[in-house]
Design a protein around this motif. Structure first.
Motif, PDB file in Angstrom:
ATOM      1  N   ASP A   1       2.368   1.810  -3.285  1.00 57.86           N
ATOM      2  CA  ASP A   1       1.364   2.350  -4.228  1.00 57.86           C
ATOM      3  C   ASP A   1       1.265   3.861  -4.072  1.00 57.86           C
TER       4      ASP A   1
ATOM      5  N   GLU B   1      -6.347   1.355  -7.412  1.00 56.11           N
ATOM      6  CA  GLU B   1      -5.468   0.956  -6.311  1.00 56.11           C
ATOM      7  C   GLU B   1      -6.040   1.414  -4.967  1.00 56.11           C
TER       8      GLU B   1
ATOM      9  N   LYS C   1       0.838  -1.217   0.000  1.00 57.55           N
ATOM     10  CA  LYS C   1       0.000   0.000   0.000  1.00 57.55           C
ATOM     11  C   LYS C   1       0.869   1.261   0.000  1.00 57.55           C
TER      12      LYS C   1
END
Ligand code: FAQ
Length: 319
Positions: free
Chosen positions: A80, A163, A77
């Motif tokens: 991202d 995402e 995460k």
């Protein structure tokens, strides 16, 4: 020149307006009013900075994740978020901005980033609540930006939103897991929800009546909805999610209004919002100091990349 002749600038302006009106995209090669370009650089740069600074609150928990699975998820995460920052800086560069300048403006306190990232992450439940509420708010705000009038921004948002949706689910899944745990774990989730709820509502920006940019941004179709419309959508979406989790949202005024077919909610502390945006939040100084240190530490990488590019170019020229 005859009285009826139009100047090229007027024609270009007309083409720009026509493109917006027909919901087509403005591309970097197209003429655009200077104020449109400036407003986009402002919004996209703030958005990029938010993604990069936004790595810090959760990044702190990477070394303390309670299992290998949670660590792998969190690492993905946070990576991202770095990627989102890069797409967004690239989108700003298509407007003639330079990412080195934008980074410097952030470090010098001359450009903003989202208020939400100036709050501390006190327990691992905060990681779950950031996914659920902060990424949840980001999705509500950003899905309409996939239809933004500026092509590179809109296209970056499509990937970012996909995402973000994974980010939101990992947070919700983590919270659902904790809510099935011990009373102490459930209390941790409630405490994190109490601390993040109101700052999440502030992510949507000031009320419409006090939002200097909304009207023009809507006319240019950069923004598709006002701050208050999106905030309301987020509240309506979050209430059933909180019920399913078994947590209470910390707002005694929160209730369904059958006339409006929306939830009413309490007054947001706009003084707190102003304090945090102007640099007086709990973690503003720490966030900028950390960003500056990372930027300074990365100097040798940037120098090496420039030297390598020069070497490649010299080799190419010699060949
Ligand atoms: N914090 O006239 P408006 C994420 C500023 S999500 C700080 O209403 P506008 C994902 C505003 O910039 C977070 N400043 O402005 C993630 C303006 O200042 P300026 C980032 C705020 O542009 C999740 C002034 O107040 N998302 O990073 C805030 O029409 C988890 C007046 O406001 C975006 O940036 C605030 N909350 O509407 C990452 C989305 N609100 O420029 C890691 C794109 C307002 O005049 C972990 N941006 N301000 O000096 C937008 O949609 C809009 O820019 C708004 C503000 C809605 C944020």
């Amino acid at each position: 020149m005859t009285a009826t002749a139009v100047t090229p600038e007027t024609e270009l302006q007309r083409h720009f307006e026509d493109t917006i009106e027909h919901d087509r995209r403005i591309e970097p090669r197209d003429w655009m009013p200077e104020a449109y370009r400036k407003s986009l650089v402002r919004q996209i740069a703030q958005h990029a900075h938010s993604e990069i600074i936004g790595m810090q609150p959760e990044g702190k928990w990477l070394t303390r994740a309670p299992s290998l699975r949670r660590k792998a998820i969190l690492l993905a995460k946070v990576q991202d978020e770095a990627g989102h920052g890069m797409y967004l800086y690239s989108a700003a560069e298509t407007l003639g901005a330079d990412r080195a300048d934008l980074t410097q403006l952030l470090i010098d306190g001359k450009q903003k980033y989202s208020s939400i990232f100036n709050y501390p992450t006190l327990t691992f439940a905060d990681v779950g609540v950031i996914g659920w509420l902060v990424d949840g708010a980001a999705i509500v705000n950003q899905v309409p930006l996939c239809r933004s009038s500026f092509g590179p921004y809109a296209r970056a948002m499509v990937r970012i939103c996909k995402e973000e949706s994974f980010h939101q689910r990992q947070g919700y899944e983590l919270l659902a897991h904790l809510m099935g745990g011990t009373p102490a774990q459930r209390a941790m989730v409630q405490d994190a929800t109490n601390r993040w709820w109101w700052p999440s509502l502030m992510m949507f920006g000031p009320p419409d009546a006090d939002s200097p940019n909304t009207q023009q941004s809507m006319a240019w179709r950069i923004k598709r909805h006002t701050n208050d419309e999106l905030r309301q959508r987020f509240v309506d979406m979050s209430v059933p999610q909180a019920e399913a989790l078994g947590v209470t949202l910390p707002d005694p005024a929160l209730r369904w209004n059958s006339e409006r077919e929306h939830h009413d909610f309490g007054e947001i502390d706009w003084m707190e919002f102003k304090r945090v945006v102007s640099g007086q939040g709990p973690c503003n100084a720490e966030r900028i100091a950390h960003r500056k240190a990372a930027h300074d530490d990365g100097e040798w990488v940037r120098e090496a990349a420039v030297a390598y590019a020069a070497k490649q170019a010299a080799r190419g020229a010699a060949a």
